[in-house]
Design an enzyme around this catalytic site. Structure first.
Site, PDB file in Angstrom:
ATOM      1  N   LYS A  27       0.833  -1.213   0.000  1.00 39.29           N
ATOM      2  CA  LYS A  27       0.000   0.000   0.000  1.00 39.29           C
ATOM      3  C   LYS A  27       0.864   1.257   0.000  1.00 39.29           C
ATOM      4  CE  LYS A  27      -3.422   2.861   0.361  1.00 39.29           C
ATOM      5  NZ  LYS A  27      -4.388   2.845   1.461  1.00 39.29           N
ATOM      6  N   CYS A  32      -3.451   9.716   2.394  1.00 49.82           N
ATOM      7  CA  CYS A  32      -2.701   8.586   1.828  1.00 49.82           C
ATOM      8  C   CYS A  32      -1.449   9.058   1.110  1.00 49.82           C
ATOM      9  CB  CYS A  32      -3.592   7.783   0.879  1.00 49.82           C
ATOM     10  SG  CYS A  32      -4.865   6.832   1.719  1.00 49.82           S
TER      11      CYS A  32
END
Length: 438
Positions: free
Chosen positions: A217, A271
Site C-alpha cells: 500500500k 494517503c
C-alpha cells in the site's frame, strides 16, 4: 473441517473507509457493529444518515440501518471479526508514524475477544504495525494465544488488508478492486480472504506476510507521489521559462509510453501525502527519491501562495489608487481533490489559511461540498462560486461545478488548469495581464 461463516462483524472507526466497509458487509445481510469515539457520528449513523460525503453511501446506510444489519456504538461488542480502520497520523515534525489510534483500538477490542476471532488492520500503516497491534492484543489478553507465539494454532487470527479505494468511488471500488491480504500465518490469510469474499468481486491476493501487505500500500501511493512531484516540478520549470505546462504535458503524453500526471497546488489526503513518509521512516538512508518527491510536493503550496501575492502586487500596480484592503480575493476549492468534502491534509486548505492570514482585504471561498468554513478561515466568507465578484481568482481544486462555469474576469492564479486562460484574457482586454501558474 469447514471454517465457520461470519455472522457478526465489528468495524472500529467509522470514517471515510470504516463506514463504507461496514455498510458493505451489512448490505450482504451480515450483522455489523460500527464503533467510533465520535458520538455525533454514532448518533447520525443510527438515524440512518451519514456524516461524510461519498456517492451512494447514504442510500446503503439508510437501508442497512433500517433493516437492522448495521448499528453504531462507542463501545466494542463481541463479534467474530474485527476490522480496525482508524487514522495513522504523524507525531512531531519529523514525520514519525504515530500508532496511538491503532493501539487504542486494539486495547479497546481486547476485552471482548474470544478464541476463533479474526482481527484485521485496514489502516494504512508503516511496516511492522500489524505485528505491533498483535503484541498489544497479546499484552491485554494473556489468556489467549496469538500468531506471533502460537503460529497456525493461535486462538486469534491477525492480518493486514489495506484499503485501496478512491474517494468519490469508494462504494464501487470496495467491491471491484483486488484486495492484498497479509496474514501473520496462512490460517490468518485464509480467514481474512473468506471474510472479504462476502462482497469483493476482485481477487483476494495473499501476500507472504503482513509486512509485505503494508509495504504494498505504501508503495502504491509513493509511486503516485513521485509521479505527481514530476508534474509539479514541470509546472515550476515552465513558469520560469514562460511555457504553458498543460500544453507541454498534453504534447508529451502523445508518446505511447508516456503518461505524465497533472500538476496541482500540492498533494493532499490521508494517503499520498502521508504514506511515503512511512517508507522513509523505515529506511531513511535508502529513500532519497521518495523523500525528494515529498519535498517537492510539500513545497508546492508555498509556490502557489507566492504566485497569489505576486498577482495582488500586480493588481495594486495597475490600480495605484487602491490599497490591499480594497482587493477582493476569491479562492476556489478547499478539498484535497475534486468533488469530495474531505479536507484532510489538503494543500488547498493550507494555502487558504495562509492567504486569509496574510491578506488584509476581503476573502471569498467557494467550496460546494461543505456547509461551513473551518473556524481558522475566519473572517473569510463561504460563497457560491457563481456569485463571486473579485479582483484575484485562485483555482485550487477543479470541482466539476467550477469547470462547467465560465472563466471569471480578473487576475487568475490557476493551480489546476481548470480555467480557459485565453477566454480570461479576452475578457480582460485592456486591463492588467492575467497571472497564472501555467
Amino acid at each position: 473441517m469447514t471454517e465457520p461463516t461470519f455472522k457478526k462483524i465489528s468495524v472500529i472507526g467509522l470514517g471515510y473507509i470504516g463506514l463504507p466497509t461496514a455498510a458493505m458487509f451489512a448490505s450482504r445481510k451480515i450483522k455489523v457493529v460500527g464503533v467510533d469515539v465520535n458520538q455525533h457520528a454514532v448518533d447520525t449513523i443510527n438515524c440512518g444518515e451519514v456524516h461524510i460525503v461519498e456517492p451512494d453511501l447514504d442510500l446503503v446506510v439508510r437501508a442497512v440501518v433500517n433493516e437492522g444489519y448495521l448499528k453504531a456504538t462507542t463501545e466494542p461488542e463481541p463479534a467474530e471479526a474485527f476490522l480496525i480502520a482508524v487514522p495513522t497520523p504523524f507525531k512531531g515534525e519529523n514525520h514519525e508514524p504515530d500508532l496511538k489510534y491503532i493501539e487504542a483500538a486494539a486495547r479497546a477490542i481486547a476485552p471482548v475477544l474470544k478464541a476463533g476471532d479474526l482481527v484485521i488492520l485496514e489502516s494504512t500503516s508503516p511496516v511492522g504495525a500489524t505485528e505491533s497491534m498483535a503484541n498489544w492484543l497479546a499484552e491485554a489478553r494473556p489468556d489467549l494465544t496469538f500468531p506471533q507465539t502460537a503460529g497456525k494454532a493461535s486462538d486469534i487470527r491477525v492480518a493486514h488488508c489495506p484499503e485501496r479505494v478512491l474517494p468519490g468511488k469508494v462504494m464501487q471500488e470496495l467491491i471491484t478492486n483486488d484486495r492484498v491480504i497479509g496474514g501473520m500465518t496462512t490460517k490468518c490469510s485464509e480467514a481474512a480472504s473468506r471474510l472479504y469474499k462476502n462482497f469483493v468481486t476482485g481477487e483476494c491476493v495473499v501476500a507472504s506476510g503482513p509486512r509485505v501487505a503494508e509495504m504494498a500500500k505504501l508503495t502504491e501511493n509513493s509511486f503516485r507521489d513521485v509521479n505527481i512531484a514530476f508534474a509539479n516540478e514541470l509546472s515550476i520549470i515552465c513558469d520560469k521559462l514562460g511555457m504553458d505546462v498543460w500544453e507541454l504535458i498534453s504534447l508529451a503524453n502523445r508518446h505511447p509510453r508516456v503518461n505524465i500526471l497533472q500538476p496541482g497546488p500540492g498533494v493532499g489526503g490521508h494517503c499520498i501525502a502521508v504514506d511515503p513518509w512511512f517508507i522513509v521512516s523505515s529506511a531513511p538512508e535508502q529513500t532519497k527519491l521518495i523523500r525528494a518527491a515529498r519535498e517537492v510536493n510539500d513545497a508546492k503550496p508555498q509556490w502557489v501562495i507566492d504566485k497569489v501575492h505576486a498577482a495582488i502586487g500586480a493588481h495594486l500596480s495597475a490600480h495605484p489608487d487602491k490599497t490591499a484592503t480594497e482587493v477582493t480575493l476569491a479562492i476556489y476549492g478547499l478539498a484535497f481533490k475534486p468533488d469530495i468534502d474531505d479536507l484532510r491534509e489538503s494543500p488547498a486548505l493550507e494555502i487558504a489559511r495562509a492567504l486569509v492570514g496574510a491578506h488584509s482585504g476581503p476573502v471569498l471561498v467557494a467550496e460546494p461540498n461543505i456547509d461551513a468554513l473551518p473556524l481558522d478561515l475566519a473572517p473569510a466568507r463561504l460563497v457560491n462560486h457563481e456569485t463571486i465578484r473579485a479582483d484575484i481568482h485562485v483555482m485550487l481544486v477543479d470541482h466539476k461545478s467550477f469547470k462547467s462555469s465560465s472563466t471569471p474576469t480578473g487576475l487568475l492564479v490557476d493551480a489546476r488548469g481548470g480555467w480557459d486562460i485565453s477566454q480570461a484574457k479576452a475578457k480582460a482586454k485592456g486591463k492588467a495581464s492575467t497571472a497564472t501558474d501555467k
